[in-house]
Scaffold this motif. Structure first.
Motif, PDB file in Angstrom:
ATOM      1  N   ASN A  56       0.862  -1.147  -0.050  1.00 61.80           N
ATOM      2  CA  ASN A  56       0.034  -0.128   0.024  1.00 61.80           C
ATOM      3  C   ASN A  56       0.860   1.368   0.079  1.00 61.80           C
ATOM      4  OD1 ASN A  56      -2.301  -1.478   0.199  1.00 61.80           O
ATOM      5  ND2 ASN A  56      -2.522  -1.356   2.270  1.00 61.80           N
ATOM      6  N   TYR A  57       1.809   1.355   0.845  1.00 64.45           N
ATOM      7  CA  TYR A  57       2.617   2.223   0.925  1.00 64.45           C
ATOM      8  C   TYR A  57       3.574   2.536  -0.462  1.00 64.45           C
ATOM      9  CZ  TYR A  57       1.637   3.547   5.923  1.00 64.45           C
ATOM     10  OH  TYR A  57       1.146   3.772   6.959  1.00 64.45           O
ATOM     11  N   VAL A  60       1.361   3.888  -3.188  1.00 63.66           N
ATOM     12  CA  VAL A  60       1.184   5.276  -3.179  1.00 63.66           C
ATOM     13  C   VAL A  60       2.256   6.328  -3.571  1.00 63.66           C
ATOM     14  CG1 VAL A  60       0.737   7.200  -1.529  1.00 63.66           C
ATOM     15  CG2 VAL A  60      -0.712   5.235  -1.453  1.00 63.66           C
ATOM     16  N   VAL A  66       1.287  11.707  -7.226  1.00 63.18           N
ATOM     17  CA  VAL A  66       1.461  12.003  -5.720  1.00 63.18           C
ATOM     18  C   VAL A  66       2.419  13.028  -5.741  1.00 63.18           C
ATOM     19  CG1 VAL A  66       2.213  11.301  -3.797  1.00 63.18           C
ATOM     20  CG2 VAL A  66       0.523   9.994  -4.940  1.00 63.18           C
ATOM     21  N   PHE A 232      -8.413   7.603  -4.623  1.00 64.65           N
ATOM     22  CA  PHE A 232      -8.603   6.247  -4.142  1.00 64.65           C
ATOM     23  C   PHE A 232     -10.123   5.958  -3.814  1.00 64.65           C
ATOM     24  CE2 PHE A 232      -4.401   7.587  -2.463  1.00 64.65           C
ATOM     25  CZ  PHE A 232      -3.759   6.859  -3.183  1.00 64.65           C
ATOM     26  N   LYS A 242      -5.653   2.327   1.299  1.00 66.00           N
ATOM     27  CA  LYS A 242      -4.737   3.115   0.415  1.00 66.00           C
ATOM     28  C   LYS A 242      -5.137   4.529   1.125  1.00 66.00           C
ATOM     29  CE  LYS A 242      -2.724   0.474  -2.668  1.00 66.00           C
ATOM     30  NZ  LYS A 242      -3.576   0.242  -3.850  1.00 66.00           N
ATOM     31  N   TYR A 246      -2.169   7.122   2.569  1.00 65.49           N
ATOM     32  CA  TYR A 246      -2.190   8.363   2.009  1.00 65.49           C
ATOM     33  C   TYR A 246      -2.225   9.430   3.462  1.00 65.49           C
ATOM     34  CZ  TYR A 246      -2.369  12.134  -1.366  1.00 65.49           C
ATOM     35  OH  TYR A 246      -1.938  13.328  -2.269  1.00 65.49           O
TER      36      TYR A 246
END
Length: 276
Positions: A56-57, A60, A66, A232, A242, A246
């Motif tokens: 997940n990290y 992102v 981002v 997301f 997610k 974030y």
């Protein structure tokens, strides 16, 4: 009733631990939530992950959009800080060391802005931004942030500037220094803690601002960091792990800034507590 001794110290410690728990538990739960699957997040909200999902990290922080939003947030925050200091510092100096007709009335009118929540002005603010043709631009966010942050900034700086000994100001006036020279050469260098404090508070407030960019901006390429949450979410589903990932990444810079600048913030906020 005595408020000293080991019992009082223990009571204060327990109160501080309780307050810290209220602050830290949501932050820790958010960070851990980004390391869980959606199913585990629903059944094990506050516990440790059974399986640590680091993807997940990774997902992102590897998205190009981002980093583009990070640059937009930095651009907005830096210009907000610079303009706020450029306007608030001279105004605070004038209220602290200059005497003129209507001084107190003007200061009270300025501070009156602290009583109005930002959300109550969002509709007329949107109309004004539209009339100025600043919709979907960063200046449509920067200028309102500066305007709404002036009252608190001037109040903090005025109290600190009044802490500067009047003897220094009077001696400089006798030597022929102008008020501008006194401001730049005497008052401002002696008030760096409060200047740093105002800059940090303004930066963090700009960094965390969600409502104003949501109303002003339409183009995804102009979005600041907080609006990245929308990537997301879809019409029928929301990727909560997610989103929590974030949010964790979003609040880390603000927490880091506060931790690194903690003693400057404390020094700045207490600089005007007592008049010399």
């Amino acid at each position: 009733m005595s408020f000293t001794g080991p019992g009082a110290a223990l009571a204060r410690l327990l109160v501080l631990v309780l307050i810290a728990g209220f602050v830290l538990i949501p932050i820790v739960a958010t960070g851990l939530g980004g390391l869980k699957t959606l199913g585990e997040l629903r059944t094990n909200t506050l516990g440790l992950p059974q399986e640590w999902i680091w993807d997940n990290y990774a997902d992102v922080i590897t998205r190009p959009e981002v980093w583009r939003m990070l640059g937009n947030s930095l651009n907005i925050a830096i210009f907000t800080v610079l303009l706020t200091l450029a306007v608030a510092a001279p105004a605070a100096f004038a209220f602290a060391h200059l005497k003129f007709f209507g001084e107190q009335m003007l200061f009270n009118y300025l501070i009156l802005g602290l009583t109005f929540p930002f959300a109550t002005a969002i509709l007329p603010l949107f109309l004004k931004i539209r009339d100025l043709q600043l919709l979907d631009t960063h200046w449509g966010i920067i200028l309102p942030q500066v305007a709404f942050g002036l009252a608190a900034s001037v109040l903090l700086m005025r109290n600190a500037f009044r802490h500067v000994p009047t003897e220094l100001v009077e001696a400089a006036l006798i030597d022929g220094a102008s008020y501008a020279r006194i401001f730049w050469s005497i008052v401002l260098p002696l008030s760096l803690p409060i200047v740093s404090t105002v800059a940090i508070i303004t930066f963090v407030q700009s960094w965390n601002n969600y409502l104003l960019p949501l109303v002003v901006l339409n183009s995804p390429e102009n979005y600041p960091w907080p609006l990245g949450l929308m990537q997301f979410q879809s019409l029928y589903s929301t990727d909560w792990p997610k989103i929590l990932t974030y949010i964790t990444i979003t609040i880390l810079p603000a927490i880091t800034v506060f931790l690194l600048a903690q003693r400057y913030i404390i020094a700045g906020l207490t600089a005007g507590a007592m008049k010399a």
